[in-house]
Design an enzyme around this catalytic site. Structure first.
Site, PDB file in Angstrom:
ATOM      1  N   CYS A  89     -11.849  20.592   7.204  1.00 37.43           N
ATOM      2  CA  CYS A  89     -13.528  20.738   7.553  1.00 37.43           C
ATOM      3  C   CYS A  89     -14.000  19.332   7.373  1.00 37.43           C
ATOM      4  O   CYS A  89     -13.798  18.246   7.867  1.00 37.43           O
ATOM      5  CB  CYS A  89     -14.128  21.981   6.899  1.00 37.43           C
ATOM      6  SG  CYS A  89     -15.658  22.462   7.497  1.00 37.43           S
TER       7      CYS A  89
ATOM      8  N   HIS B 278     -10.810  26.507   8.210  1.00 38.32           N
ATOM      9  CA  HIS B 278     -10.350  26.670   6.768  1.00 38.32           C
ATOM     10  C   HIS B 278      -9.240  27.696   6.750  1.00 38.32           C
ATOM     11  O   HIS B 278      -9.168  28.578   6.367  1.00 38.32           O
ATOM     12  CB  HIS B 278     -11.666  27.316   5.828  1.00 38.32           C
ATOM     13  CG  HIS B 278     -12.605  26.394   5.542  1.00 38.32           C
ATOM     14  ND1 HIS B 278     -12.763  25.528   4.670  1.00 38.32           N
ATOM     15  CD2 HIS B 278     -13.630  26.160   6.228  1.00 38.32           C
ATOM     16  CE1 HIS B 278     -13.877  24.827   4.476  1.00 38.32           C
ATOM     17  NE2 HIS B 278     -14.531  25.267   5.536  1.00 38.32           N
TER      18      HIS B 278
ATOM     19  N   GLU C  95      -7.025  28.123   4.451  1.00 42.08           N
ATOM     20  CA  GLU C  95      -6.720  28.574   2.991  1.00 42.08           C
ATOM     21  C   GLU C  95      -7.155  29.869   2.742  1.00 42.08           C
ATOM     22  O   GLU C  95      -6.659  30.680   2.117  1.00 42.08           O
ATOM     23  CB  GLU C  95      -7.416  27.609   1.754  1.00 42.08           C
ATOM     24  CG  GLU C  95      -9.070  27.668   2.027  1.00 42.08           C
ATOM     25  CD  GLU C  95      -9.616  26.728   2.693  1.00 42.08           C
ATOM     26  OE1 GLU C  95      -9.068  26.329   3.891  1.00 42.08           O
ATOM     27  OE2 GLU C  95     -10.640  26.293   2.465  1.00 42.08           O
TER      28      GLU C  95
END
Ligand code: GLN
Length: 540
Positions: free
Chosen positions: A389, A515, A517
């Site tokens: 990002c 994202h 993660e």
């Protein structure tokens, strides 16, 4: 009939209630039950989206774009059940809904009160999760805060009512406390006794106690706790300090038969537990060889929770690559001031030689130039780089400033009068005034270009990942910036937004607008994190 497990905490905060609740979820799933997790947060914010990471840790994002407490990230890493807006209940949401109904005249002239109106709203939201599909067996509700807090009273009161209304066989209370060790190594049960008394004052008799303690409690201590708290001896458990990984907690609970006691109390028959995924994960943990040092260059470095999912994803990627990932947390403001970042990041640098650079998401101008220096260092020195990002914006700014020599290249988030605004506000964001819940949020589709690292990582052209941002790669620069070593590697399906950029003349430099993660699990690392660590290992 659904079953409900209310998980509360006492004595103090930060005892790992989220991990305990998630581990219970994992244990019940290992027995083939369908589990849904809910977090009740007593704060008045409508969601975590407007809170500083320093105040409350990372903001976790669900597929449907809820900006939630980081505990939902724990749930996602330990359990399989769907998580959406409905799984995060805050005081702010509850009051907002009740007040809206009051303004609409739905209470027909009655006085609107905490009991029953606020507590009904809480109960209805929990029941709504249970009833979302016909498959849910158990809903685990974690109540934020500590018993005795003013803010959490309505949630505990709702739990009390639900336990009473559903009956003990269908709804139980699990209470997490602390057994501190005083000088001389003696373990003290008094705070736990008081904490259970506070629960009893709320009208809730805990059925199960999980005691955080430096060591496993012996039977005499457990017997004493049971005697003072009206909890059965076989329902007093220890959550000892663990020096390997938090993902061992389900196994630690399993070894004490926590799942069996829960199922017995709730009258649930279940098949044998299948703990193999957790056991094999621990085997992989023990089998890791060697170490890679990942420099995480961000601005919220003092607080581990601020980048919780990201650190976990790096750990998962290490597991899959059979290598320990050492986190080197680098405050980007420090890099900003340094004349020669090689003195920090390089082999002989003060950070001790960094094998890979990760620039995570973030907001605001502080430390941005330090991040750009880190990206530049990774590019020039052919060190693998993963940007997420904001980390993608940084990679683009570095390219503009240091390769194309546009010294003022910038994002309009940081500079309004740059002649080279290579990152700028999404069109849909231009007229947005409110901060809460107004970013580009949640899961959307990305299409990967051929011959890219991102395609190699996912092995699929079309992927779904979650977003949380307002700014994007500026489309006017698509031609000027590419073809010279920077590749636009993925787009939204309509081609309107750039989702990934890569360095071509480099071992592995990838930055994404989303994202990854948030979807990484200990049993299945995010493909991008996995390939990042693989590249780092290879490059070392
Ligand atoms: N601040 C940037 C934006 O709003 C990046 C956000 C992020 O990293 N999550 O677009």
């Amino acid at each position: 009939m659904n079953k409900f497990i209310f998980v509360s905490g006492g004595v103090c905060s930060s005892l790992g209630k989220g991990v305990a609740a998630s581990s219970i979820g994992a244990l019940l799933e290992s027995r083939g039950l369908n589990v849904r997790m809910v977090k009740c947060d007593p704060y008045i914010n409508v969601d975590a989206g407007t809170m500083s990471p320093y105040q409350h840790g990372e903001v976790y994002v669900t597929d449907d774009g809820a900006e939630t407490d980081l505990d939902l990230g724990n749930y996602a890493r330990f359990t399989k059940g769907r998580l959406s807006k409905a799984n995060s209940i805050t005081t702010g949401q509850v009051y907002e809904a009740v007040i809206r109904k009051e303004r609409e005249g739905q209470f027909l002239g009655r006085c609107v009160q905490v009991i029953p109106h606020i507590t009904d709203e809480i109960k209805n939201r929990i029941l709504a999760v249970a009833k979302e599909d016909n498959e849910t067996d158990v809903v685990i509700i974690e109540i934020g805060g500590t018993v005795g807090d003013i803010e959490s009273i309505p949630f505990l009161e709702a739990a009390r009512q639900m336990i009473h209304e559903c009956g003990k066989i269908n709804a139980i209370s699990v209470h997490l406390t602390l057994i501190p060790e005083v000088a001389g190594g003696e373990l003290k049960t008094k705070p736990t006794q008081h904490s259970v008394k506070s629960m009893q004052e709320m009208g809730i008799q805990p059925d199960i106690l999980i005691c955080r303690s430096p060591v496993m409690l012996d039977e005499a201590t457990r017997r004493k706790i049971a005697l003072f708290t009206n909890v059965d001896l076989d329902a007093v458990f220890t959550s000892p300090n663990i020096d390997t990984t938090i993902y061992k907690v389900p196994i630690v609970f399993f070894d004490q038969k926590l799942d069996q006691v829960i199922l017995k109390k709730m009258g649930v028959e279940s098949r044998h537990a299948d703990m193999r995924p957790w056991q094999s994960m621990m085997e992989r943990f023990a089998a890791r060889q060697g170490k890679v040092r990942i420099g995480v260059v961000g601005k919220y470095m003092e607080l581990h929770d601020a980048y919780k999912s990201l650190y976990e994803a790096l750990f998962h990627a290490g597991l899959e690559n059979g290598v320990e990932v050492e986190l080197v947390k680098i405050d980007s403001s420090g890099l900003e001031e340094s004349e020669n970042v090689d003195n920090i990041l390089g082999t002989a640098g003060s950070a001790g030689g960094i094998d890979g650079i990760l620039v995570p998401g973030g907001f605001g101008q502080r430390g941005i130039n330090g991040m750009v220096k880190a990206a530049c260092w990774a590019r020039v020195n052919k060190v693998p780089y993963l940007g997420i990002c904001l980390g993608m914006h940084i990679m683009v700014i570095d390219w503009g400033r240091n390769v194309l020599n546009w010294s003022d290249a910038d994002s309009t988030e940081f500079s309004q009068d740059s002649k080279h605004p290579v990152v700028s506000l999404l069109e849909e964001q231009v007229n947005v005034k409110n901060y809460g819940g107004t970013m580009r949020l949640g899961a959307s589709e990305t299409v990967n270009e051929d011959g890219t690292h991102i395609l190699a990582a996912y092995g699929e052209k079309r992927i779904w990942e979650r977003h949380r941002h307002r700014y994007e790669f500026t489309n006017q620069y698509r031609e000027e910036m590419t073809g010279t070593g920077l590749k636009l590697a993925a787009f939204t399906p309509d081609g309107a937004l750039v989702e990934c950029v890569e360095w071509t003349d480099h071992p592995w430099g990838v930055a994404v607008q989303f994202h990854p993660e948030f979807k990484s699990k200990p049993t299945a690392a995010s493909p991008l994190f996995r390939d990042f660590i693989a590249a780092v290992k290879k490059n070392k």
